[in-house]
Design a protein around this motif. Structure first.
Motif, PDB file in Angstrom:
ATOM      1  N   MET A   1      25.133  54.398  47.374  1.00  0.00           N
ATOM      2  CA  MET A   1      26.342  53.827  46.200  1.00  0.00           C
ATOM      3  C   MET A   1      25.087  54.098  45.077  1.00  0.00           C
ATOM      4  N   SER A   2      24.839  54.390  44.141  1.00  0.00           N
ATOM      5  CA  SER A   2      24.476  54.513  42.621  1.00  0.00           C
ATOM      6  C   SER A   2      25.048  53.361  41.485  1.00  0.00           C
ATOM      7  N   LEU A   3      23.660  53.352  40.825  1.00  0.00           N
ATOM      8  CA  LEU A   3      24.013  51.441  40.528  1.00  0.00           C
ATOM      9  C   LEU A   3      23.975  51.281  39.595  1.00  0.00           C
ATOM     10  N   ARG A   4      25.006  52.087  38.434  1.00  0.00           N
ATOM     11  CA  ARG A   4      26.006  52.537  37.985  1.00  0.00           C
ATOM     12  C   ARG A   4      27.428  51.601  38.704  1.00  0.00           C
ATOM     13  N   TRP A   5      27.719  52.171  40.073  1.00  0.00           N
ATOM     14  CA  TRP A   5      28.729  52.483  40.664  1.00  0.00           C
ATOM     15  C   TRP A   5      29.312  50.596  41.091  1.00  0.00           C
ATOM     16  N   ARG A   6      27.732  50.343  41.324  1.00  0.00           N
ATOM     17  CA  ARG A   6      27.759  49.009  42.251  1.00  0.00           C
ATOM     18  C   ARG A   6      28.054  47.807  40.714  1.00  0.00           C
ATOM     19  N   LEU A   7      27.484  48.005  39.988  1.00  0.00           N
ATOM     20  CA  LEU A   7      27.717  46.908  38.474  1.00  0.00           C
ATOM     21  C   LEU A   7      29.317  47.157  37.825  1.00  0.00           C
ATOM     22  N   ASN A   8      29.624  48.643  37.754  1.00  0.00           N
ATOM     23  CA  ASN A   8      31.577  48.066  38.023  1.00  0.00           C
ATOM     24  C   ASN A   8      31.886  47.691  38.955  1.00  0.00           C
ATOM     25  N   LEU A   9      31.900  47.883  40.425  1.00  0.00           N
ATOM     26  CA  LEU A   9      32.330  46.680  40.966  1.00  0.00           C
ATOM     27  C   LEU A   9      32.460  45.739  41.000  1.00  0.00           C
ATOM     28  N   LEU A  10      30.716  45.062  40.935  1.00  0.00           N
ATOM     29  CA  LEU A  10      30.434  43.814  40.438  1.00  0.00           C
ATOM     30  C   LEU A  10      31.324  43.199  39.521  1.00  0.00           C
ATOM     31  N   ILE A  11      31.779  44.037  38.006  1.00  0.00           N
ATOM     32  CA  ILE A  11      32.882  43.521  36.791  1.00  0.00           C
ATOM     33  C   ILE A  11      34.070  43.647  37.294  1.00  0.00           C
ATOM     34  N   ALA A  12      34.360  44.230  37.703  1.00  0.00           N
ATOM     35  CA  ALA A  12      35.623  44.272  38.781  1.00  0.00           C
ATOM     36  C   ALA A  12      35.953  43.320  39.181  1.00  0.00           C
ATOM     37  N   GLY A  13      35.024  43.070  40.358  1.00  0.00           N
ATOM     38  CA  GLY A  13      35.414  41.560  40.887  1.00  0.00           C
ATOM     39  C   GLY A  13      35.326  40.605  40.707  1.00  0.00           C
ATOM     40  N   LEU A  14      34.211  40.214  39.521  1.00  0.00           N
ATOM     41  CA  LEU A  14      34.310  39.286  38.803  1.00  0.00           C
ATOM     42  C   LEU A  14      35.421  38.938  37.266  1.00  0.00           C
ATOM     43  N   ASN A  15      36.344  39.993  37.416  1.00  0.00           N
ATOM     44  CA  ASN A  15      37.107  40.429  36.198  1.00  0.00           C
ATOM     45  C   ASN A  15      38.333  39.326  36.928  1.00  0.00           C
ATOM     46  N   LEU A  16      38.331  40.454  38.021  1.00  0.00           N
ATOM     47  CA  LEU A  16      39.502  39.907  39.248  1.00  0.00           C
ATOM     48  C   LEU A  16      39.727  38.007  39.296  1.00  0.00           C
ATOM     49  N   GLY A  17      38.603  37.959  39.592  1.00  0.00           N
ATOM     50  CA  GLY A  17      38.463  36.967  40.499  1.00  0.00           C
ATOM     51  C   GLY A  17      38.700  35.751  39.572  1.00  0.00           C
ATOM     52  N   PHE A  18      38.296  35.861  37.990  1.00  0.00           N
ATOM     53  CA  PHE A  18      39.101  35.422  36.707  1.00  0.00           C
ATOM     54  C   PHE A  18      40.160  35.526  36.091  1.00  0.00           C
ATOM     55  N   LEU A  19      40.923  36.301  36.556  1.00  0.00           N
ATOM     56  CA  LEU A  19      42.765  36.489  36.264  1.00  0.00           C
ATOM     57  C   LEU A  19      43.508  35.608  37.159  1.00  0.00           C
ATOM     58  N   LEU A  20      42.264  35.968  38.572  1.00  0.00           N
ATOM     59  CA  LEU A  20      43.444  35.236  39.934  1.00  0.00           C
ATOM     60  C   LEU A  20      43.634  33.467  39.181  1.00  0.00           C
ATOM     61  N   VAL A  21      42.028  33.486  39.243  1.00  0.00           N
ATOM     62  CA  VAL A  21      41.671  32.054  39.136  1.00  0.00           C
ATOM     63  C   VAL A  21      42.946  31.352  37.612  1.00  0.00           C
ATOM     64  N   LEU A  22      42.357  32.250  37.251  1.00  0.00           N
ATOM     65  CA  LEU A  22      43.816  31.676  35.142  1.00  0.00           C
ATOM     66  C   LEU A  22      44.788  31.139  36.241  1.00  0.00           C
ATOM     67  N   ALA A  23      45.250  33.097  37.272  1.00  0.00           N
ATOM     68  CA  ALA A  23      47.037  32.509  37.318  1.00  0.00           C
ATOM     69  C   ALA A  23      47.706  31.199  37.963  1.00  0.00           C
ATOM     70  N   TRP A  24      46.277  31.401  38.853  1.00  0.00           N
ATOM     71  CA  TRP A  24      47.090  29.930  39.192  1.00  0.00           C
ATOM     72  C   TRP A  24      46.645  28.835  39.260  1.00  0.00           C
ATOM     73  N   LEU A  25      45.705  28.222  37.731  1.00  0.00           N
ATOM     74  CA  LEU A  25      45.546  27.509  36.783  1.00  0.00           C
ATOM     75  C   LEU A  25      47.278  27.265  36.012  1.00  0.00           C
ATOM     76  N   LEU A  26      47.430  28.180  35.697  1.00  0.00           N
ATOM     77  CA  LEU A  26      48.289  28.638  34.870  1.00  0.00           C
ATOM     78  C   LEU A  26      50.721  28.050  35.868  1.00  0.00           C
ATOM     79  N   VAL A  27      50.220  28.621  37.066  1.00  0.00           N
ATOM     80  CA  VAL A  27      51.085  28.247  38.477  1.00  0.00           C
ATOM     81  C   VAL A  27      50.787  26.795  38.200  1.00  0.00           C
ATOM     82  N   ASN A  28      49.708  26.472  38.887  1.00  0.00           N
ATOM     83  CA  ASN A  28      49.797  24.968  39.065  1.00  0.00           C
ATOM     84  C   ASN A  28      50.640  24.279  37.692  1.00  0.00           C
ATOM     85  N   ASN A  29      50.227  24.400  36.812  1.00  0.00           N
ATOM     86  CA  ASN A  29      50.159  23.622  34.893  1.00  0.00           C
ATOM     87  C   ASN A  29      51.682  23.724  34.945  1.00  0.00           C
TER      88      ASN A  29
END
Ligand code: ADP
Ligand code: MG
Length: 404
Positions: free
Chosen positions: A1-29
């Motif tokens: 896999m090219s470096l660009r794709w790996r970075l893409n996946l990494l950023i997408a994964g981090l963003n998804l994680g961020f969104l999930l944590v945000l949703a979880w915090l919102l739901v609890n609150n």
């Protein structure tokens, strides 16, 4: 896999994680605040209806008074109120809420957020009031807020992702300077390959020349010796003493040939790094072979101890240039000048021959090899026709400071 794709996946994964944590915090609150809000509203409603129930009998039949009271109150926030007679008849039911009428949050979300609160039953003579907590509006509010926040979050994350990818692409893309360097390196590599090819071809040429020379100079002599020996052996016409004398003469000429070849291959003066002596030797030899060409030589400055590489390079270059004069020029005169000055060593070989227009400029192995050899010493070589006919090779070799 090219470096660009790996970075893409990494950023997408981090963003998804961020969104999930945000949703979880919102739901609890939100779940917590819905529970508090509904509990408080329920408590107030139950208090109000309890007081109303206690005082209702003062104004008439409690159930009728209660119906009138409830009708005047209308809908109470976050509670479903039902007045049920002892016969099970529904005497009063809260009117539907007008707040965000007709809309509800998705069932899964409502299920997730719904607090577990029990209904309260208030008994009065002839009827009972059921107060059921109704969080549907609060849940719908939470849903609307969360949808907004998540949409904004997704928009922000998408923007961030795009910006990061854009920046990365620019960072990863080779710059113009990189590209230029790459082109230069590639060209250099191609040149190196060409030089290697030239060197191999030169070695092969030299081997061929040597083989021819050995065959021509020695082969015939050996054959002659064998002939004389065979004649003597057969006891033929040749007396032994005469045969021996002939063999001796042939051997002497062989010795001269071998000596000449060896001298040509590696002049003794070169071993002592004496360029002056080596050039004088070579000039003498060359003139012997080309007596018709007038040879003029000018040597100036200290030509001893120039260092092994410069001595060899200059000697071989002059050798090749003189060979070229004999081979291509049909010259009447040739001049060799070697001058050692402060700036280094300057060498010029010029003739008055016919410099053909064909294949000038070092396309041949000789001039190409010379140029490479001189350039490796940090020097330069120019070769070409002279304006009024003839050919000239000019060499400059810088001498390091402090050299003798
Ligand atoms: N002294 C000269 N006079 C005329 N032409 C020359 C002379 N030296 C070199 N040349 C030309 O330059 C060409 C390249 O020379 P060189 O690189 O030594 O290759 P080669 O000698 O194998 O042909 C020669 O083929 C010839 O056409
Ligand atoms: Mg040549």
């Amino acid at each position: 896999m090219s470096l660009r794709w790996r970075l893409n996946l990494l950023i997408a994964g981090l963003n998804l994680g961020f969104l999930l944590v945000l949703a979880w915090l919102l739901v609890n609150n939100h779940r917590e605040s819905i529970r508090e809000e509904i509990e408080a509203a329920h408590r107030v409603t139950v208090q109000m209806l309890g007081t109303a129930a206690q005082t209702s009998s003062v104004f008439g039949p409690p159930d009728t008074v209660m119906v009138a009271f409830l009708q005047s109150v209308g809908r109470v926030r976050a509670n479903e109120i039902r007045l049920i007679g002892t016969d099970g008849r529904l005497l009063f039911g809260s009117p539907p809420s007008e707040y965000k009428a007709g809309r509800t949050a998705p069932a899964w979300f409502a299920e997730l957020m719904r607090p577990t609160l029990d209904a309260t039953v208030i008994a009065l003579p002839g009827a009972r009031v059921e107060v059921v907590p109704d969080p549907s509006r609060a849940i719908l509010d939470a849903w609307d807020r969360m949808v907004l926040i998540v949409l904004v979050g997704i928009g922000f994350v998408a923007l961030l992702h795009t910006a990061l990818l854009y920046a990365l692409r620019h960072l990863l893309q080779p710059t113009e300077a990189d590209a230029r360097r790459l082109v230069a390196t590639t060209r250099e590599l191609a040149q190196n390959r060409e030089v290697t090819r030239l060197i191999h071809a030169g070695v092969e040429d030299e081997r061929k020349r040597l083989a021819r020379e050995l065959h021509d100079e020695l082969g015939q002599s050996v054959t002659a010796i064998r002939l004389v020996a065979a004649t003597i052996e057969r006891g033929g016409a040749l007396p032994v003493s005469q045969g021996a004398a002939r063999i001796d003469a042939i051997a002497a000429s062989m010795y001269d040939s071998v000596h000449r070849i060896v001298r040509e291959l590696r002049p003794a003066a070169l071993e002592q790094q004496d360029l002056r002596a080596a050039l004088l030797d070579m000039a003498r030899e060359w003139q012997l072979h080309h007596p018709a060409i007038e040879f003029e030589m000018h040597l100036e400055g200290d030509l001893a101890d120039l260092g092994e590489e410069p001595t060899l390079a200059v000697f071989r270059s002059v050798q090749e240039a003189l060979t070229n004069v004999a081979k291509h020029a049909a010259a009447r005169q040739v001049a060799l000048a070697v001058v050692r000055g402060d700036a280094g060593l300057d060498v010029a070989i010029s003739d008055d021959g016919r410099a053909g227009a064909a294949s000038l400029g070092g396309s041949g192995r000789g001039l190409g090899g010379m140029r490479e050899r001189i350039m490796a010493l940090g020097g330069r070589l120019e070769a070409g026709e002279l304006p009024d006919g003839g050919f000239r090779v000019a060499i400059h070799v810088p001498m390091p400071e402090g050299a003798p």
